[in-house]
Enzyme design. Structure first.
Site, short mmCIF file in Angstrom:
data_model
loop_
_atom_site.label_atom_id
_atom_site.label_comp_id
_atom_site.label_asym_id
_atom_site.label_seq_id
_atom_site.Cartn_x
_atom_site.Cartn_y
_atom_site.Cartn_z
N HIS A 99 0.84 -1.26 0.17
CA HIS A 99 0.47 0.54 -0.24
C HIS A 99 1.07 1.59 -0.28
CE1 HIS A 99 -3.84 -2.58 0.45
NE2 HIS A 99 -2.65 -3.42 1.18
N ARG A 108 0.67 7.02 -10.80
CA ARG A 108 -0.90 6.32 -10.32
C ARG A 108 -2.00 7.17 -9.50
NH1 ARG A 108 -1.71 3.89 -5.83
NH2 ARG A 108 -4.08 1.61 -6.25
N GLY A 132 -11.82 -3.76 -4.02
CA GLY A 132 -9.96 -3.47 -3.91
C GLY A 132 -9.50 -2.95 -3.77
N GLU A 155 -12.50 -4.84 0.27
CA GLU A 155 -11.22 -5.39 0.44
C GLU A 155 -11.29 -6.69 0.86
OE1 GLU A 155 -8.22 -3.80 -0.40
OE2 GLU A 155 -7.82 -5.94 0.45
N GLU A 184 -16.25 -11.44 -4.85
CA GLU A 184 -17.00 -12.33 -5.32
C GLU A 184 -17.99 -12.59 -4.35
OE1 GLU A 184 -12.84 -12.82 -7.34
OE2 GLU A 184 -14.22 -12.02 -5.62
N GLU A 198 -8.39 -0.23 -8.98
CA GLU A 198 -7.37 -0.56 -9.70
C GLU A 198 -6.78 -1.39 -10.09
OE1 GLU A 198 -3.62 -1.29 -10.46
OE2 GLU A 198 -3.19 -0.27 -8.29
N GLU A 207 -1.65 -11.35 -11.80
CA GLU A 207 -2.44 -11.20 -10.85
C GLU A 207 -3.48 -11.28 -10.74
OE1 GLU A 207 -0.56 -7.71 -8.48
OE2 GLU A 207 -2.20 -8.00 -7.71
N HIS A 356 5.27 2.29 -10.13
CA HIS A 356 5.79 1.72 -9.62
C HIS A 356 5.80 0.44 -10.30
CE1 HIS A 356 1.31 0.42 -8.64
NE2 HIS A 356 1.58 -0.26 -8.86
N1 LIG Z 1 -3.42 -2.73 -8.48
C1 LIG Z 1 -3.16 -4.44 -7.87
N2 LIG Z 1 -2.43 -5.50 -9.33
N3 LIG Z 1 -2.88 -4.66 -7.17
C2 LIG Z 1 -3.59 -3.09 -6.67
C3 LIG Z 1 -5.21 -3.41 -5.73
C4 LIG Z 1 -5.13 -4.95 -4.98
C5 LIG Z 1 -6.10 -4.45 -3.49
O1 LIG Z 1 -7.28 -5.16 -4.09
C6 LIG Z 1 -7.03 -6.21 -3.29
N4 LIG Z 1 -8.08 -7.15 -3.91
C7 LIG Z 1 -7.91 -8.30 -4.81
N5 LIG Z 1 -8.55 -8.50 -5.23
C8 LIG Z 1 -10.07 -8.85 -4.63
C9 LIG Z 1 -11.02 -9.04 -4.49
N6 LIG Z 1 -11.40 -9.98 -4.83
N7 LIG Z 1 -12.13 -8.90 -3.86
C10 LIG Z 1 -11.57 -7.89 -2.75
N8 LIG Z 1 -10.41 -6.85 -3.20
C11 LIG Z 1 -9.48 -7.31 -3.42
C12 LIG Z 1 -6.39 -6.41 -1.92
O2 LIG Z 1 -6.50 -6.83 -0.73
C13 LIG Z 1 -6.41 -5.69 -2.59
O3 LIG Z 1 -5.82 -4.44 -1.44
#
Ligand SMILES: NC(=[NH2+])NCCC[C@H]1O[C@@H](n2cnc3c(N)ncnc32)[C@H](O)[C@@H]1O
Length: 421
Positions: A99, A108, A132, A155, A184, A198, A207, A356
């Site tokens: 974070h 970003r 997220g 989250e 989901e 994001e 991911e 980043h």
């Molecule tokens: N840009 C990225 N690559 N990652 C940045 C955002 C990722 C954030 O979304 C949350 N997150 C990811 N997938 C999910 C999901 N299916 N449901 C809730 N939170 C999520 C995860 O825990 C994190 O706090």
């Protein structure tokens, strides 16, 4: 070709178990669900087999199947429990490290603030879902810069407990509701007007959080609602990477006056098999103009499209140099809520402020000298890992059409890069 004994010489018919879901595309592919038992009738190629399930027959990807009774791979043992590796994935977002990295990324974070700011009037009385939300930064921007009726900040990681405190600390409780859990599995009381997230990973898709966004779109975005980002694109460019090549390969030429070149094949395998994340390419290392090779429309993209994303490219070499590999990055676009309103772009490429994500470097096994006027054409395939659902393999195939007859450059090449499994 079938032999005369009961089974074919490829061991068919053979009962196999599905390691993961396969939705298939095209009429001749057979869809199935993880743990289904299929009967394989023929193995015409190493990649695609002819199989039957519940009386329906079609092509299936061989990598998704394991013969019943065959020894389970270690990976398969662990991944059948958790193909999404959610435990470690969400644990990594439960601490501040990622974070802090994301919030420290001004390009970003300011891009998302710009989206909220330029649409602040239209966001009035709207219902927003921030999928997220992490520390809730986008949701707090919404509450601070506009007057939505509610923002559902969803989250899954344990950071959500702190996100609630941040919402309270910044007097946004009236507007922002933090819901801890996977999107989901989250129930919202209403459909949403705007789904903002994001979700972009290295090379755009790594991911595969985008799958969660598409599922939430299909379930919670009202007809006519807006997706932020609205679209995204993966850009690619052939490039030089002299210093990286020197650091990893040339180094072994004569360290301390000794000849360590027998280690070069090992170094090439160890350092160039996987892509290099967080590579900062200098614009002067681009051998041609970049091009968007994969585009994603967030309104029409389907989860099954994510299994295999393909793109073609044709680059005209603008400056002679050494073709060490390809560099990839992404752009994301946020359409305006107002018709005719300005679109906001988040560009993670070499001509924008670094983010980043930086860029991703794919190194060839052997660098090739190229000359102005040459062309490099070919294709890219992002093939989602059928077992580890947050991973993929990027396969690049290229032809170099040299403008100089006398060069003996290797003209054709292909290489697959696992990210990471
Ligand atoms: N840009 C990225 N690559 N990652 C940045 C955002 C990722 C954030 O979304 C949350 N997150 C990811 N997938 C999910 C999901 N299916 N449901 C809730 N939170 C999520 C995860 O825990 C994190 O706090």
């Amino acid at each position: 070709m079938q032999s005369d004994k009961e089974g074919g010489d490829d061991g068919c018919p053979e009962e196999c178990i599905a390691l993961s879901d396969f939705t298939g595309s095209g009429s001749d592919q057979l869809a199935f669900t993880s743990k289904d038992k299929l009967l394989v009738h023929a193995k015409p190629s190493s990649d695609w087999w002819w199989a039957e399930l519940h009386g329906v027959i079609g092509y299936v990807p061989a990598s998704y199947l394991r013969p019943v009774g065959a020894a389970k791979e270690r990976d398969e043992e662990t991944c059948l429990e958790d193909p999404w590796q959610d435990e470690e994935y969400f644990a990594s977002y439960g601490t501040l490290r990622l974070h802090l990295e994301m919030l420290s990324d001004k390009s970003r974070t300011e891009a998302y603030r710009q989206v909220i700011f330029t649409n602040s009037a239209s966001l009035r009385n709207k219902v927003v879902m921030d999928l997220g939300c992490g520390t809730g930064i986008i949701s707090l921007f919404c509450a601070q810069l506009s007057q939505p009726s509610v923002v559902y900040a969803v989250e899954a990681s344990s950071i959500a407990e702190y996100t609630r405190q941040l919402v309270k600390q910044n007097d946004c409780e009236e507007v922002v509701t933090v819901l801890q859990g996977r999107a989901e599995e989250t129930e919202l009381p209403v459909q949403v007007d705007v789904l903002v997230s994001e979700w972009m990973g290295n090379c755009l898709l790594f991911e595969f959080m985008v799958e969660s966004v598409l599922l939430a779109r299909d379930r919670w975005l009202r007809k006519g609602g807006v997706m932020w980002p609205s679209s995204a694109a993966l850009a690619l460019v052939p490039c030089q990477a002299e210093s990286y090549y020197a650091e990893k390969i040339a180094f072994w030429e004569q360290p301390y006056g000794l000849d360590f070149t027998p280690l070069q094949p090992l170094a090439q395998k160890e350092f160039f098999t996987k892509p290099k994340f967080s590579h900062l390419i200098d614009p002067s290392d681009c051998l041609s103009a970049p091009c968007d090779i994969i585009t994603m429309d967030m309104y029409t993209l389907q989860v099954e499209d994510l299994e295999e994303m393909k793109g073609q490219f044709h680059f005209c070499v603008e400056r002679s140099g050494v073709f060490h590999g390809f560099t990839a990055w992404f752009t994301a676009h946020f359409e305006s809520l107002e018709t005719e309103g300005a679109t906001v772009e988040l560009n993670t490429g070499p001509n924008s402020e670094p983010t980043h994500w930086k860029q991703t470097l794919f190194m060839l096994d052997r660098p090739v000298r190229v000359y102005e006027g040459d062309s490099i054409s070919g294709s890219i395939v992002l093939h989602r890992n059928p077992i580890w659902r947050r991973h993929m393999t990027v396969t690049l195939q290229w032809n170099i059409n040299s403008s100089k007859e006398e060069t003996d450059n290797c003209q054709v090449g292909t290489k697959s890069f696992p990210m990471w499994r």
